[in-house]
Design a protein around this motif. Structure first.
Motif, PDB file in Angstrom:
ATOM      1  N   LEU A   5       8.665  25.993  32.746  1.00 49.77           N
ATOM      2  CA  LEU A   5       8.973  24.568  32.897  1.00 49.77           C
ATOM      3  C   LEU A   5       9.693  24.042  31.656  1.00 49.77           C
ATOM      4  O   LEU A   5      10.684  23.301  31.764  1.00 49.77           O
ATOM      5  N   VAL A   6       9.193  24.426  30.479  1.00 49.80           N
ATOM      6  CA  VAL A   6       9.827  23.992  29.222  1.00 49.80           C
ATOM      7  C   VAL A   6      11.250  24.501  29.141  1.00 49.80           C
ATOM      8  O   VAL A   6      12.179  23.778  28.770  1.00 49.80           O
ATOM      9  N   SER A   7      11.449  25.778  29.512  1.00 47.19           N
ATOM     10  CA  SER A   7      12.782  26.370  29.489  1.00 47.19           C
ATOM     11  C   SER A   7      13.723  25.644  30.443  1.00 47.19           C
ATOM     12  O   SER A   7      14.893  25.399  30.120  1.00 47.19           O
ATOM     13  N   ILE A  12      18.238  21.831  31.408  1.00 50.86           N
ATOM     14  CA  ILE A  12      18.743  20.580  31.988  1.00 50.86           C
ATOM     15  C   ILE A  12      19.253  19.651  30.891  1.00 50.86           C
ATOM     16  O   ILE A  12      20.329  19.052  31.009  1.00 50.86           O
ATOM     17  N   ALA A  13      18.476  19.549  29.809  1.00 54.47           N
ATOM     18  CA  ALA A  13      18.865  18.678  28.697  1.00 54.47           C
ATOM     19  C   ALA A  13      20.174  19.152  28.061  1.00 54.47           C
ATOM     20  O   ALA A  13      21.048  18.344  27.738  1.00 54.47           O
TER      21      ALA A  13
END
Length: 213
Positions: A5-7, A12-13
């Protein structure tokens, strides 16, 4: 699961940031510095240009005579000047509609990055050039020759970045190149004061020279 999820969020960012910087480059919004090249004009941000190159840092600081708020890149091809300037914003480049084979285009990107001291763009162009030269078709000798001419006329002999990418191709395609009239003409042309001819001879003879420095 959390790491995935963090990746995903980071990806996306990063994509959103790249899109935002691309829009900023294309629009010229909030610009405070102008770069001209041929028939092209870019309205850019000093703070971005300054961070990407010592040359542009000096230009944006008014250290070049006659450069108050603008500079003209008189010697450059506008297409490659655009690649250089866009790189400061998005840290990547594409070779769309340049009218040259990718091998040649990446050699020219490498050359302009070297000229203006943009080390990371230079390294990226080198990696792309290396991939191109591995993938080049056996029959595409003209593109190989054109790339060699760019490499040996646009960078110093001490710059081995693209030269060392070329050497394995010289060795592995010895007979095919020897049978090419265009390639033999290139050797006899005295390209780069004969430096290229010496490197071909060494490559074909299986020799290597000790390089000082």
């Amino acid at each position: 699961m959390a790491s995935i999820l963090v990746s995903s969020i980071k990806t996306i960012a990063q994509n959103q940031h790249t899109e935002a910087m691309t829009r900023l480059f294309d629009s010229g919004e909030d610009s405070d510095f102008t770069v001209k090249c041929g028939n092209r004009v870019w309205q850019l941000r000093r703070c971005i240009l300054r961070s990407g190159s010592e040359y542009f840092k000096n230009a944006c600081s008014g250290k070049f005579e006659g450069c108050l708020g603008s500079i003209e890149l008189k010697e450059e091809d506008p297409q490659y000047a655009g690649i250089l300037l866009r790189y400061f914003y998005v840290h990547d480049y594409q070779l769309d509609d340049l009218g040259s084979p990718p091998l040649v285009a990446n050699a020219r990107v490498y050359a302009i990055a070297d000229k203006y001291g943009v080390g990371l763009l230079k390294e990226l162009a080198k990696q792309n050039f290396a991939m191109n030269i591995r993938d080049i078709k056996a029959a595409d000798v003209p593109s190989f020759i054109a790339a060699i001419e760019v490499v040996y006329t646009s960078t110093l002999g001490s710059d081995r970045g693209l030269r060392d990418c070329i050497l394995p191709k010289l060795k592995n395609s010895k007979q095919q190149l020897r049978d090419s009239d265009e390639f033999m003409t290139l050797i006899l042309s005295g390209l780069c004061d004969g430096e290229f001819a010496v490197e071909v001879i060494d490559a074909w003879a299986g020799l290597s020279r000790t390089r000082l420095g």
